[in-house]
Scaffold this motif. Structure first.
Motif, PDB file in Angstrom:
ATOM      1  N   ASP A  30      -6.937   5.037   4.318  1.00 43.21           N
ATOM      2  CA  ASP A  30      -6.011   4.133   4.126  1.00 43.21           C
ATOM      3  C   ASP A  30      -6.682   2.957   5.768  1.00 43.21           C
ATOM      4  O   ASP A  30      -6.788   3.304   6.581  1.00 43.21           O
ATOM      5  N   SER A  58       0.711  -1.423  -0.106  1.00 42.41           N
ATOM      6  CA  SER A  58       0.330   0.137   0.021  1.00 42.41           C
ATOM      7  C   SER A  58       0.925   1.334   0.213  1.00 42.41           C
ATOM      8  O   SER A  58       0.582   2.030  -0.087  1.00 42.41           O
ATOM      9  N   ARG A  83       4.630  -7.560  -0.784  1.00 41.81           N
ATOM     10  CA  ARG A  83       4.089  -6.631  -1.320  1.00 41.81           C
ATOM     11  C   ARG A  83       3.549  -5.814  -2.503  1.00 41.81           C
ATOM     12  O   ARG A  83       3.227  -6.023  -3.443  1.00 41.81           O
ATOM     13  N   SER A 128       0.288  -7.107   3.521  1.00 40.60           N
ATOM     14  CA  SER A 128       1.277  -7.662   4.268  1.00 40.60           C
ATOM     15  C   SER A 128       0.322  -7.220   5.652  1.00 40.60           C
ATOM     16  O   SER A 128       1.376  -8.075   6.387  1.00 40.60           O
ATOM     17  N   THR A 180      -3.904  -3.759   2.324  1.00 38.61           N
ATOM     18  CA  THR A 180      -2.494  -3.556   1.819  1.00 38.61           C
ATOM     19  C   THR A 180      -3.214  -5.985   2.507  1.00 38.61           C
ATOM     20  O   THR A 180      -4.070  -6.266   2.970  1.00 38.61           O
TER      21      THR A 180
HETATM   22  N1  PMP Z   1      -0.660   2.153   5.767  1.00 37.65           N
HETATM   23  C1  PMP Z   1      -0.485   1.963   7.469  1.00 37.65           C
HETATM   24  C2  PMP Z   1      -1.140   3.126   8.543  1.00 37.65           C
HETATM   25  C3  PMP Z   1       1.181   0.889   7.593  1.00 37.65           C
HETATM   26  O1  PMP Z   1       1.495   0.964   8.874  1.00 37.65           O
HETATM   27  C4  PMP Z   1       1.287   0.411   6.476  1.00 37.65           C
HETATM   28  C5  PMP Z   1       2.276  -0.500   7.479  1.00 37.65           C
HETATM   29  N2  PMP Z   1       4.039   0.409   7.579  1.00 37.65           N
HETATM   30  C6  PMP Z   1       1.507   1.086   5.296  1.00 37.65           C
HETATM   31  C7  PMP Z   1       0.187   2.229   5.133  1.00 37.65           C
HETATM   32  C8  PMP Z   1       1.956  -0.058   4.057  1.00 37.65           C
HETATM   33  O2  PMP Z   1       2.083  -1.016   4.275  1.00 37.65           O
HETATM   34  P1  PMP Z   1       2.475  -1.605   3.133  1.00 37.65           P
HETATM   35  O3  PMP Z   1       3.660  -0.904   1.914  1.00 37.65           O
HETATM   36  O4  PMP Z   1       3.102  -2.581   4.188  1.00 37.65           O
HETATM   37  O5  PMP Z   1       1.128  -2.463   2.356  1.00 37.65           O
END
Ligand code: PMP
Length: 348
Positions: A178, A83, A215, A206, A204
């Motif tokens: 987000d 993200s 990713r 993640s 995301t």
């Molecule tokens: N948004 C928030 C609020 C996050 O904490 C994170 C993690 N660092 C991300 C976005 C980005 O995550 P990713 O790029 O792994 O999807």
């Protein structure tokens, strides 16, 4: 300084949490999932020979799977390299006015880095004393709004009515929500994308999908928003999504049972850990995420951070105004958290 350096785009980069090289660390510092990805993902044989080919630039397999899962059209989905990539593309695409964009003083610390990088003016309304976002701060004229919901690093979630209130007062700019952590207990703004064509919801793989290493991130919104973002992306790099991400990401979406079970386990461990640390005097903010934000009256967060680190337990400490006596602790397995709890009891 060499003459060419005068033309360099200078930025203070975002500093990600540490990725230790040692093997026996309990890693509670970067909000990863302690469980592996779905067995279906792990079992998917990937033909490495195919890597000689370019991937599908439109990542159709993955986009269709995401769209089907959320019950929206594929033309309402944008995918990216985590993200972070999706958010960076959104900042570049939508925040192109002279007016300041708005996001809270305490939130994901990449937002101001992108604003600086792209030369976007910004203002940061302060969270209230309980670390809540005050909707009225976002009623004034602006160049765009970014809200992490649940917020990070506080973990606090606001209901969809709160996001809709901000949208009602911001119909002339793009509002980005987000939702990196929404699967752990937040309420998504997704149902609003049909009523507000200026709302972009970002997610995301993640955290809740245990795939930080691959990713994958995505955004959902009106077809118009997604088209504008795709035009910028295809003017920058056509092949952001690699072949394994497309195939394995689609596979993860198919295994909804595993996804829900894993999320439920993390939530259960979070609630148990929260109760236990409260018993030994920690103040814990209400969390709808896979981490908790906690502080103690008697012992400084920095001291606990250092002692945990010396004991091979990594958590996150932010040396920033207002939050420098808090620790952000990712929820690991029950065993990880028991080990950390024992250490906390000893420290206290
Ligand atoms: N948004 C928030 C609020 C996050 O904490 C994170 C993690 N660092 C991300 C976005 C980005 O995550 P990713 O790029 O792994 O999807």
């Amino acid at each position: 300084m060499s003459a060419w350096e005068a033309n360099v785009r200078r930025v203070d980069p975002y500093v990600p949490g540490e990725q230790p090289k040692e093997k026996d660390i309990i890693k509670l510092n970067t909000n990863e999932n302690p469980y592996p990805p779905s067995p279906k993902v792990l079992a998917k044989a990937f033909e490495l020979e195919k890597l000689r080919l370019y991937p599908d630039d439109k990542a159709t397999l993955l986009v269709d799977e995401i769209a089907g899962y959320h019950g929206i059209k594929s033309s309402q989905v944008f995918v990216g390299v985590g993200s972070d990539d999706v958010l960076a593309m959104a900042f570049m695409t939508f925040f192109n006015s002279e007016k300041s964009i708005l996001f809270p003083d305490i939130t994901y610390s990449f937002y101001d880095v992108w604003a600086e990088l792209f030369g976007i003016p910004y203002e940061r309304p302060a969270l209230d004393d309980s670390f809540n976002i005050n909707a009225e701060d976002y009623y004034k004229e602006n160049g765009g709004v970014v809200i992490a919901n649940p917020n990070a690093p506080t973990g606090i979630a606001r209901p969809i009515s709160f996001i809709e209130d901000i949208l009602k007062h911001n119909q002339d700019v793009v509002v980005i929500v987000d939702e990196a952590y929404v699967d752990f207990g937040g309420e998504s703004a997704l149902p609003l994308i049909d009523s507000y064509d200026n709302l972009l919801v970002v997610r995301t793989f993640s955290k809740s999908r245990s795939m930080a290493g691959l990713r994958i991130g995505y955004a959902m919104g009106s077809e118009k928003l997604i088209k504008y973002m795709s035009d910028v992306k295809f003017s920058y790099n056509s092949y952001t999504m690699n072949m394994p991400s497309i195939i394995l990401g689609a596979e993860s979406i198919k295994d909804d049972k595993y996804f829900k079970e894993t999320v439920a386990k993390v939530v259960k461990t979070r609630e148990w850990f929260k109760t236990e640390v409260e018993k030994i005097g920690f103040k814990v903010l209400p969390s709808a995420t896979n981490f908790i934000f906690m502080s103690h009256d008697k012992i400084s967060a920095k001291e606990i951070f250092d002692k945990a680190r010396a004991n091979k337990i990594f958590v996150r400490y932010f040396n920033k105004p207002r939050i420098d006596n808090y620790l952000r602790v990712t929820i690991g397995t029950r065993k990880d958290m028991e080990t950390f709890l024992e250490l906390l009891k000893n420290i206290i």
